[in-house]
Design an enzyme around this catalytic site. Sequence first.
Site, PDB file in Angstrom:
ATOM      1  N   HIS A 191       0.824  -1.218   0.000  1.00 25.35           N
ATOM      2  CA  HIS A 191       0.000   0.000   0.000  1.00 25.35           C
ATOM      3  C   HIS A 191       0.849   1.255   0.000  1.00 25.35           C
ATOM      4  CE1 HIS A 191      -3.306  -2.513   1.863  1.00 25.35           C
ATOM      5  NE2 HIS A 191      -3.862  -1.962   0.808  1.00 25.35           N
ATOM      6  N   GLU A 433       4.849 -16.098 -16.725  1.00 21.46           N
ATOM      7  CA  GLU A 433       5.687 -15.763 -15.560  1.00 21.46           C
ATOM      8  C   GLU A 433       6.104 -17.000 -14.777  1.00 21.46           C
ATOM      9  OE1 GLU A 433       3.566 -12.854 -13.199  1.00 21.46           O
ATOM     10  OE2 GLU A 433       1.653 -13.824 -13.501  1.00 21.46           O
ATOM     11  N   ASP A 457       8.068 -12.323 -11.703  1.00 18.54           N
ATOM     12  CA  ASP A 457       7.875 -13.691 -11.207  1.00 18.54           C
ATOM     13  C   ASP A 457       8.713 -14.693 -11.984  1.00 18.54           C
ATOM     14  OD1 ASP A 457       6.116 -13.759  -8.951  1.00 18.54           O
ATOM     15  OD2 ASP A 457       4.570 -12.928 -10.258  1.00 18.54           O
ATOM     16  N   CYS A 504       5.951  -7.004 -19.237  1.00 19.96           N
ATOM     17  CA  CYS A 504       5.441  -6.018 -18.278  1.00 19.96           C
ATOM     18  C   CYS A 504       6.101  -6.115 -16.902  1.00 19.96           C
ATOM     19  CB  CYS A 504       3.926  -6.102 -18.150  1.00 19.96           C
ATOM     20  SG  CYS A 504       3.348  -7.675 -17.512  1.00 19.96           S
TER      21      CYS A 504
HETATM   22  C1  PEP Z   1       5.461  -9.903 -13.041  1.00 22.22           C
HETATM   23  O1  PEP Z   1       5.445 -10.908 -12.324  1.00 22.22           O
HETATM   24  O2  PEP Z   1       6.407  -9.600 -13.790  1.00 22.22           O
HETATM   25  C2  PEP Z   1       4.326  -8.964 -13.027  1.00 22.22           C
HETATM   26  C3  PEP Z   1       4.288  -7.938 -13.838  1.00 22.22           C
HETATM   27  O3  PEP Z   1       3.343  -9.195 -12.121  1.00 22.22           O
HETATM   28  P1  PEP Z   1       3.416  -8.752 -10.580  1.00 22.22           P
HETATM   29  O4  PEP Z   1       4.635  -7.904 -10.417  1.00 22.22           O
HETATM   30  O5  PEP Z   1       2.142  -8.026 -10.304  1.00 22.22           O
HETATM   31  O6  PEP Z   1       3.508 -10.077  -9.898  1.00 22.22           O
HETATM   32 MG    MG Z   2       3.608 -11.575 -11.422  1.00 28.22          MG
END
Ligand code: PEP
Ligand code: MG
Length: 584
Positions: A191, A433, A457, A504
């Site tokens: 948060h 991921e 991940d 991403c």
């Molecule tokens: C990732 O795992 O790269 C991702 C973008 O998801 P998060 O960071 O929300 O796990």
């Molecule tokens: Mg992720």
Amino acid sequence: MHAIRGIAVSPGIAFGRALTLSSTVDHVEYQTVAADLVAAELVRLQHAIEGTRTDLESLIAVTRDRLGEEPAKIFQFHLGLLSDEALLRMMRDDIQREHVVAEYAASEALRKFAATLRAVEDEVFQMKAADVVDVERRLVGKLMGASDERLRRLDGPVVVIARELTPTQAAELHRLRVVGFATDGGGLTSHTSIFARALGIPAVSGCVNATELTEEGDEVIVDGDTGSVIVRPNDEARRHYAIEARRTAARRKILKESASLEAITRDGVRIELLGNIELPEEIPRIFDHGGDGVGLYRTEFLHLTSPRVPTEQDHFEAYASAIEHSKGKTLTIRTLDLGADKYTQEHLEDPERNPFLGLRSIRYCLDRPAMFKVQLRALMRASALGPIRVMFPLVSTVMELRQAKMLLRDVSEELEEGGIPFDATVPIGIMIEVPSAAIMARSFAGEADFFSIGTNDLIQYTLAVDRGNEKVASLYTPAHPAVIQLVKNVIRTARHAQIGVSLCGEMGGDPLFTMLLAGLGLRTLSMSPSQIPAIKKLVRSMDIGHCEWVARRVGSFESDRQVVTYLRDELRRIDPEALVGQLN
Ligand code: PEP
Ligand code: MG
């Protein structure tokens, strides 16, 4: 002087004096009053409740103004607790029967309620226990003369040092002279980090022992670009950061000015630059920074901040707002990624032993089809309002994708039967991921419309390194040849199958890897909005032919060190400024 390393969660450099905050009240002593003072205790309790209510109402109003309706809703739950007749009666009865002080009665009632919430099976409810503890802190604090007063009395810029901030603390701090945050716990998705980014306040989390090493009033520098916190800096550090701060500010100004230019390489290849968001209100920032749309909307934030399990209408309103803000541009909405770091294990009655390998993300949703369908219905209803793409996280087997798509088909049929409009052509993609999905990308390509590579991940599962564990942080790197191999395989497979592919994870916003990713064939990157201008500037200095050569060279290396050294040299030649703030 202490230099503490943490995770850079909100960019910028801040200088101030330390204010140490606690997110919970320590044990409240059992204390009683004489019988003739019981009435006075009841009045004291009533005044504290009213005072806390007023504080929360103004917090809601300010948060709504600054951040919009959705984050402001976080505090409705807090407010509701202070009007809950059963809870208030419990406090009053305790004072009347046992003659305890108001602090003790308030603390006991709220702690019991928090324990009841923790015992409920559904993790989202259990998480609400933290909000109850937050209300306990405020109410008991009010009765004890309150730390808020301490905050208001402070003059000069303040850096808040805490184990972890509660949502109400994070949101109210911007009204005061708070210029930076440093927390022992937390990560990019906590948060505090989300609020810090939304408020534009430099922040570092995961500092482990910042609270131990800092005394109230200490001079502190927070470097939200590299993830460092300097406590009691010496003259040299002070000078260094003063220069850095000026340089960063000047660089940001230039970058923002060039944000309206196209992200096109010198040899004419267009690279799509998208933004990652947690709240619809963040979307305008993507366009302000020269981005093309939303590459990742982390919808679990709705669950994490809602006073109750979000209804279909709550979901629908959030997606409708995101669609409105996106103005017809790309909007990739990821379904709930709850579990692991996205709810706090210590709030669970029966914590998972290995939560990152446990019931998280798509597994969690498929385990609760009724809850999942609420979100899917809202998504499909929203699809009638404007273009969206739906993306499932952490898919590790083709069966999971099929099951998720089947649920999506079910809700679409229900909508059709009810005569409710939706777009039947919404592209359905998956996040890659997990190594199994990256290796078997070909099997998924036939059943997904697009891939988005979630390197945050993917790295941790490929290298067996917990992404939030500072003890193994040096092993966590996108530069490991195994990670690069997997990324390469996914890009190549997607291109071969002629489906869209983007990336991403944080790697997408790290200039060190932009040439490599473009050279591997990636044409879409999604990142924190603040990174877009720097990546755009770099793209405009690149040449795809050269990037392909770089990618081939990187493919011949066997260690992450070689990869990093080589990429740094290449980057220095193409865009030396992009190296500023590089950790590697
Ligand atoms: C990732 O795992 O790269 C991702 C973008 O998801 P998060 O960071 O929300 O796990
Ligand atoms: Mg992720």
